[in-house]
Design an enzyme around this catalytic site. Structure first.
Site, PDB file in Angstrom:
ATOM      1  N   ASP A  79       0.838  -1.200   0.000  1.00 53.60           N
ATOM      2  CA  ASP A  79       0.000   0.000   0.000  1.00 53.60           C
ATOM      3  C   ASP A  79       0.874   1.252   0.000  1.00 53.60           C
ATOM      4  O   ASP A  79       2.080   1.204   0.301  1.00 53.60           O
ATOM      5  CB  ASP A  79      -0.872  -0.047   1.276  1.00 53.60           C
ATOM      6  CG  ASP A  79      -2.148   0.777   1.166  1.00 53.60           C
ATOM      7  OD1 ASP A  79      -2.290   1.545   0.209  1.00 53.60           O
ATOM      8  OD2 ASP A  79      -2.997   0.648   2.069  1.00 53.60           O
TER       9      ASP A  79
ATOM     10  N   ASP B  85     -11.202   1.740  -2.647  1.00 55.40           N
ATOM     11  CA  ASP B  85     -11.721   1.499  -1.295  1.00 55.40           C
ATOM     12  C   ASP B  85     -13.245   1.538  -1.276  1.00 55.40           C
ATOM     13  O   ASP B  85     -13.859   1.267  -0.254  1.00 55.40           O
ATOM     14  CB  ASP B  85     -11.166   2.545  -0.322  1.00 55.40           C
ATOM     15  CG  ASP B  85      -9.761   2.187   0.125  1.00 55.40           C
ATOM     16  OD1 ASP B  85      -9.381   1.011  -0.003  1.00 55.40           O
ATOM     17  OD2 ASP B  85      -9.042   3.081   0.612  1.00 55.40           O
TER      18      ASP B  85
HETATM   19  C1  DGJ Z   1      -5.837   1.904   2.153  1.00 53.65           C
HETATM   20  C2  DGJ Z   1      -6.261   0.671   1.410  1.00 53.65           C
HETATM   21  O1  DGJ Z   1      -6.852   1.026   0.200  1.00 53.65           O
HETATM   22  C3  DGJ Z   1      -7.214  -0.125   2.287  1.00 53.65           C
HETATM   23  O2  DGJ Z   1      -7.675  -1.246   1.600  1.00 53.65           O
HETATM   24  C4  DGJ Z   1      -6.509  -0.514   3.550  1.00 53.65           C
HETATM   25  O3  DGJ Z   1      -5.459  -1.377   3.264  1.00 53.65           O
HETATM   26  C5  DGJ Z   1      -6.008   0.735   4.270  1.00 53.65           C
HETATM   27  N1  DGJ Z   1      -5.191   1.546   3.397  1.00 53.65           N
HETATM   28  C6  DGJ Z   1      -5.203   0.359   5.488  1.00 53.65           C
HETATM   29  O4  DGJ Z   1      -4.647   1.444   6.093  1.00 53.65           O
END
Ligand code: DGJ
Length: 679
Positions: free
Chosen positions: A447, A508
């Site tokens: 990420d 998300d």
């Molecule tokens: C952003 C990601 O898109 C989410 O799926 C998750 O992993 C969060 N970060 C965790 O902080």
């Protein structure tokens, strides 16, 4: 695939397109043709068109893809042709390098072209070399410029969006102007994505000419699309945003990322087919690798991670057929009795060890539990970031990306490590290698939750190159590792990331009704096997929208399926239904991931891997007044197709002309059809 040449002319041929370059009157390389296949004889009859890499200088007043300043403050390039090289073979492709230089100054410029026998993509990139003894300042060095043939009108297709609403397709008339698509954020971005398509305003999903290109770069980028007063259109693009410069010292060279172009005479759908095939065959790091059905705990537990809760979720996930269990953010950092670690956004990033308060015996008990349940194990990491409240920051504050006399901007309570430093990249590799070596980890979600800020000129490029180098090294050391790329959802989806990750976390936003548009945009260029798609809870955590489980599954089954809901709150009937859908998904997975994808309007998608056909259709709300049947594409008109669930057979010709009925017109209804050509 061929590369033919005669003095001053080069013709590259792919299975269904051709690209021709010829030297112009000023000695510079110019585009003569980008379109349907041609013979060398036909190419010879074409004039030299726009520059392959427009430079600064002379009576040029358009976008300059190459801008340099020499030691004596003189700017620009006057072309001199040095020669060319052709190398390669029928498997890896033919590589043409047109070698150019400035007429006076010690700058050599190589224009690269790569074509392959089984792809319609033309890869292009540029190398600059300083062969003098003083520095040269590179103000801009694009990978390539792409010129579209003259047409009466032009239309631009691209995607725009934001966090939670990535990849929204926009199709607009191209103004007589310069239209800049860009990210200045140090990642490819939620607000734009580094690809572009032009057509003459007449292309449809299935017909007409479409010219497109996508950049293999995961940092800041700029593509300037230009329609000039003489009626010409095209674009120049590359890494970096405006104002970022590069010092090219004596003997040094600068190589740009690849900018890949695809011509389709079969509309936007045909462009999509060519992109998907090319990415699956030539971009992805492990072509053909099966994407496991993933469970990810993020929406279920947030930062509230504990061994017991993860074990409970793992049991439920295994029960519905999940193949790989991923613990997301919140598993790491902390020292018992000293500091809490990653229990929220404000602390722990950088401290990549299991939190002893949460995993007193490390990750092994959980991993063993997951493996006993028949699944593999995966972990979330964000190696480029650090919270000021972390042990890493306390011991290595100098590793943070910042500039003297400037504030270090915090986003989501975090700073970035200066990944352009080799010691920082080396540290990140060592931490990840140790994690993967000492724990049985099959999957990493990589990420990146904040843009790059306070970066000096050369950090922007070096940073991304080191991100690539760390991932490449990790993959080489652990060839079975599967990696999912993520940047707060789909903020870093591009050919650069796809060259080193199996899949991308698309957004998300997991609301199935809103996902349809996000996935529609993602799939314009990127293939379904790379599109991470979870089934989560109802009502949806982000939008509050309730939707039936079947609808959520049918939307997520059109990508790389994952489960992201809090399974502890699903009742036994839901879990039983989920098990049924996961089983069905595993049966259609090869067709969805390896087959040809056809969009059947905005609300249905078809995947064909002969003799199998899969159709997923959705009606998110009754406001979508689509009542006409779903008409299939690309079938054998003389073939008969058996419905795998009802046993009915359909004529291929009728499926294409009369179609299948739409799902029932209630909110959030959907359908999966599995057909097999029976003869
Ligand atoms: C952003 C990601 O898109 C989410 O799926 C998750 O992993 C969060 N970060 C965790 O902080």
């Amino acid at each position: 695939m061929t590369i033919e040449t005669e003095p001053g002319l080069w013709l590259l041929t792919t299975p269904s397109s051709a690209y021709a370059v010829r030297l112009g009157p000023d000695g510079g390389p110019r585009c003569a043709h980008w379109g349907p296949p041609l013979t060398l004889d036909q190419a010879r009859a074409l004039p030299a068109g726009p520059e392959e890499l427009p430079v600064e200088g002379g009576d040029r007043f358009g976008v300059a893809g190459l801008q340099v300043r020499y030691g004596d403050a003189v700017r620009g390039v006057e072309w001199r042709h040095l020669g060319h090289d052709i190398e390669g073979d029928d498997v890896d492709g033919g590589h043409l390098t047109i070698r150019m230089a400035d007429r006076h100054y010690p700058l050599e410029i190589d224009l690269h072209y790569l074509v392959r026998p089984d792809s319609d993509a033309v890869d292009r990139w540029t190398t600059l070399r300083n062969i003098g003894d003083g520095p040269i300042t590179v103000l801009r060095c694009d990978s390539a410029a792409w010129a579209v043939p003259r047409r009466e009108d032009y239309r631009l297709t691209h995607v725009t969006g934001e966090w939670g609403a990535e990849f929204q397709v926009r199709r607009t008339a191209l103004p007589v102007a310069e239209t800049v698509l860009t990210s200045r954020r140090g990642h490819s971005g939620h607000h734009a994505n580094p690809w572009v398509m032009l057509d003459a305003g007449d292309a449809t999903e299935d017909r007409g000419e479409v010219w497109s290109a996508a950049l293999a770069w995961s940092g800041s980028w700029r593509i300037t699309v230009e329609r000039d007063h003489d009626g010409r259109a095209g674009w120049s693009g590359g890494f970096g945003h405006e104002g970022v410069t590069w010092r090219l010292g004596p003997g040094e060279s600068l190589e740009t990322p690849v900018f890949t172009g695809v011509y389709s005479a079969e509309g936007f759908g045909g462009a999509g087919h060519r992109w998907h095939d090319h990415i699956r065959r030539h971009v992805l790091p492990a072509p053909g690798r099966v994407r496991p059905v993933v469970y990810n705990s993020w929406e279920a537990t947030g930062f509230d991670v504990s061994q017991a809760r993860q074990m409970e979720l793992a049991e439920l996930a295994a029960g519905i057929g999940v193949e790989l269990f991923v613990v997301d953010d919140g598993w790491f950092g902390g020292r018992t009795g000293v500091f809490a670690g990653r229990t929220g956004e404000t602390a722990g990033l950088g401290d990549w060890w299991p939190n002893p308060d949460r995993f007193p015996d490390g990750l092994t008990p959980l991993i063993d539990h997951v493996k006993r349940l028949g699944m593999r194990f995966g972990l979330w990491v964000e190696p480029e970031s650090v919270n000021p409240d972390s042990e890493l920051y306390r011991t290595r504050p100098e590793w943070v990306l910042r500039q003297p006399n400037r504030r270090a901007t915090e986003v989501r309570d975090q700073l970035l490590l200066d990944f352009s430093r080799d010691d920082v990249a080396g540290w990140a590799y060592a931490r990840l290698d140790e994690l993967v070596t000492h724990n049985d980890i099959a999957f990493l979600k990589w990420d990146m939750n904040r843009p790059i800020t306070e970066a000096g000129d050369e950090v922007w490029v070096a940073y991304i190159r080191n991100v690539y180098a760390v991932i490449d090294r990790l993959r080489a050391a652990h060839p079975h590792l599967t990696i999912e790329g993520c940047a707060s959802g789909g903020g870093r989806a591009d050919l650069g990331m796809l060259a080193r990750t199996e899949q991308i976390w698309t957004s998300d936003n997991t609301d199935a009704a809103q996902r349809i548009a996000i996935q529609h945009g993602y799939g314009q260029v990127y293939p379904a096997c790379t599109m991470g798609a979870w089934v989560t809870d109802s009502p949806n955590a982000l939008t509050g929208r309730p939707t039936p489980l079947a609808f959520r599954f049918h939307v997520a089954m059109s990508g790389a399926l994952g489960i992201g809901g809090d399974l502890r709150r699903w009742d036994p009937a839901d879990l039983e239904q989920a098990k049924h859908f996961v089983e069905r998904y595993k049966r259609i997975r090869p067709v969805v991931h390896e087959g040809r994808m056809d969009r059947l309007g905005d609300w249905a998608v078809q995947y064909t891997l002969d003799p199998h056909v899969v159709v997923l259709s959705w009606r998110p709300t009754t406001l979508v007044r689509v009542t006409a049947p779903v008409r299939l594409k690309g079938l054998d008109p003389d073939g008969r197709y058996r419905d795998e669930d009802t046993g009915e057979t359909h004529h291929g010709a009728l499926l294409m002309s009369h179609g299948l009925p739409r799902p029932w017109p209630f909110d959030a209804t959907s359908e999966l059809k599995r057909l097999t050509r029976a003869g």
